[in-house]
Design an enzyme around this catalytic site. Structure first.
Site, short mmCIF file in Angstrom:
data_model
loop_
_atom_site.label_atom_id
_atom_site.label_comp_id
_atom_site.label_asym_id
_atom_site.label_seq_id
_atom_site.Cartn_x
_atom_site.Cartn_y
_atom_site.Cartn_z
N LYS A 127 -2.13 6.31 72.92
CA LYS A 127 -2.37 7.41 71.98
C LYS A 127 -1.34 7.44 70.84
O LYS A 127 -1.70 7.57 69.69
CB LYS A 127 -2.30 8.77 72.69
CG LYS A 127 -3.49 9.11 73.53
CD LYS A 127 -3.46 10.56 73.96
CE LYS A 127 -2.20 10.93 74.73
NZ LYS A 127 -2.13 10.43 76.10
N ARG A 129 2.11 12.03 86.34
CA ARG A 129 1.44 12.25 85.06
C ARG A 129 -0.04 11.85 85.14
O ARG A 129 -0.91 12.52 84.58
CB ARG A 129 2.14 11.48 83.94
CG ARG A 129 3.38 12.22 83.43
CD ARG A 129 4.39 11.31 82.78
NE ARG A 129 3.88 10.58 81.64
CZ ARG A 129 4.35 9.39 81.23
NH1 ARG A 129 5.30 8.80 81.89
NH2 ARG A 129 3.83 8.82 80.17
N ARG A 179 11.11 5.86 77.80
CA ARG A 179 11.20 7.31 77.87
C ARG A 179 11.72 7.76 79.22
O ARG A 179 11.55 7.08 80.21
CB ARG A 179 9.80 7.91 77.67
CG ARG A 179 9.39 7.95 76.22
CD ARG A 179 7.94 8.29 76.02
NE ARG A 179 7.35 9.14 77.03
CZ ARG A 179 6.10 9.57 76.96
NH1 ARG A 179 5.35 9.25 75.93
NH2 ARG A 179 5.59 10.32 77.91
N ARG A 218 -4.58 20.20 76.54
CA ARG A 218 -4.46 19.40 77.75
C ARG A 218 -4.93 20.15 78.99
O ARG A 218 -4.93 19.59 80.09
CB ARG A 218 -2.98 19.09 77.92
CG ARG A 218 -2.61 17.70 78.28
CD ARG A 218 -1.10 17.69 78.11
NE ARG A 218 -0.46 16.53 78.60
CZ ARG A 218 0.07 15.60 77.80
NH1 ARG A 218 -0.06 15.67 76.50
NH2 ARG A 218 0.71 14.60 78.32
N ARG A 274 6.29 -0.62 79.93
CA ARG A 274 7.14 0.16 79.05
C ARG A 274 8.53 0.35 79.66
O ARG A 274 9.49 0.63 78.98
CB ARG A 274 6.46 1.51 78.82
CG ARG A 274 6.97 2.27 77.65
CD ARG A 274 5.87 3.10 77.01
NE ARG A 274 5.63 4.34 77.73
CZ ARG A 274 4.67 5.20 77.39
NH1 ARG A 274 3.87 4.95 76.37
NH2 ARG A 274 4.48 6.29 78.07
P1 ADP Z 1 1.82 11.13 78.03
O1 ADP Z 1 2.00 9.76 77.47
O2 ADP Z 1 2.23 11.24 79.45
O3 ADP Z 1 0.47 11.69 77.77
P2 ADP Z 1 3.15 13.01 76.12
O4 ADP Z 1 4.16 12.39 75.25
O5 ADP Z 1 1.89 13.46 75.49
O6 ADP Z 1 2.92 12.01 77.31
O7 ADP Z 1 3.81 14.25 76.89
C1 ADP Z 1 4.98 14.10 77.64
C2 ADP Z 1 5.23 15.35 78.48
O8 ADP Z 1 5.36 16.49 77.62
C3 ADP Z 1 4.11 15.73 79.45
O9 ADP Z 1 4.20 15.03 80.67
C4 ADP Z 1 4.33 17.25 79.59
O10 ADP Z 1 5.41 17.52 80.47
C5 ADP Z 1 4.76 17.67 78.20
N1 ADP Z 1 3.61 18.06 77.36
C6 ADP Z 1 3.18 17.45 76.21
N2 ADP Z 1 2.10 18.07 75.70
C7 ADP Z 1 1.81 19.09 76.54
C8 ADP Z 1 0.82 20.10 76.57
N3 ADP Z 1 -0.15 20.17 75.64
N4 ADP Z 1 0.85 21.00 77.58
C9 ADP Z 1 1.79 20.95 78.52
N5 ADP Z 1 2.75 20.03 78.57
C10 ADP Z 1 2.79 19.10 77.60
#
Ligand code: ADP
Length: 195
Positions: A14, A149, A138, A89, A128
């Protein structure tokens, strides 16, 4: 006008695609994951509230992230369109977004779902973590958190796609292949949306 949501499992690519879409269509890339990571890095009050949840691979509270997104969408640069990455989400976050958009007099044009099989997602996330891929490294890319996740995605986030599918704004994109191949597929459908 291009108001987009990019959607897909962790490891679907993404972030990479979002940056390209944002550049191509000159719209801000609004990544909730990035905003939260920045908050954690800066040691802000928000960062302190979310750090532990993020490290565990769990979602932060809907209302909290909802406020962050509402404030961001109200900024000037989002007035000409935007790409949301990582939000909404959960089912509740859809409602929050609906309310914010209603207030702004805006609607989502397309929700792009990046489809990537589980095996490939797991492989990419494992990759990664390897030394040499520092750019993508990360704090939440350890094995235990990755599994969490993926579990959270299946349980809470996958249903979000169904809601947008029923609304008729979901576009499925094959997320396998090279970055260029995937981007070409996305561009193909966005040209139609713009047309
Ligand atoms: P991923 O690659 O796991 O989809 P993101 O970078 O989108 O990761 O998000 C990393 C973390 O940030 C998530 O695991 C969550 O803890 C938090 N997070 C991000 N966006 C949201 C959201 N819309 N609602 C709740 N938590 C979020």
């Amino acid at each position: 006008m291009m108001r987009l949501v990019l959607f897909g499992p962790p490891g679907a690519g993404k972030g990479t695609q979002a940056q390209r879409i944002a550049d191509a269509w000159r719209i801000p890339h609004i990544s909730t994951g990035e905003m939260l990571r920045e908050a954690v890095a800066s040691g802000s009050e928000l960062g302190r509230q979310v750090r532990e949840l993020m490290e565990r691979g769990q979602l932060v509270p809907d209302e909290l992230i909802g406020e962050v997104v509402a404030a961001r969408l109200a900024e000037d640069d989002a007035g000409g369109g935007f790409l949301l990455d990582g939000f909404p989400r959960t089912a509740h976050q859809i409602e929050i977004l609906d309310r914010v958009l209603e207030r702004l007099g805006a609607e989502i044009d397309r929700v792009i779902l990046l489809n990537v099989p589980d095996e490939i997602v797991t492989e990419r996330l494992a990759g990664r973590r390897e030394v040499g891929d520092q750019g993508q490294q990360r704090a939440d890319d350890n094995e235990e958190t990755i599994l969490e996740r993926l579990r959270v995605y299946a349980e809470q986030t996958e249903p979000v796609a169904d809601v947008y599918r029923k609304r008729g704004v979901l576009a499925d994109v094959d997320g396998t292949g090279t970055v260029e191949q995937v981007f070409a597929r996305i561009q193909g459908l966005l040209v139609e949306v713009a047309g």
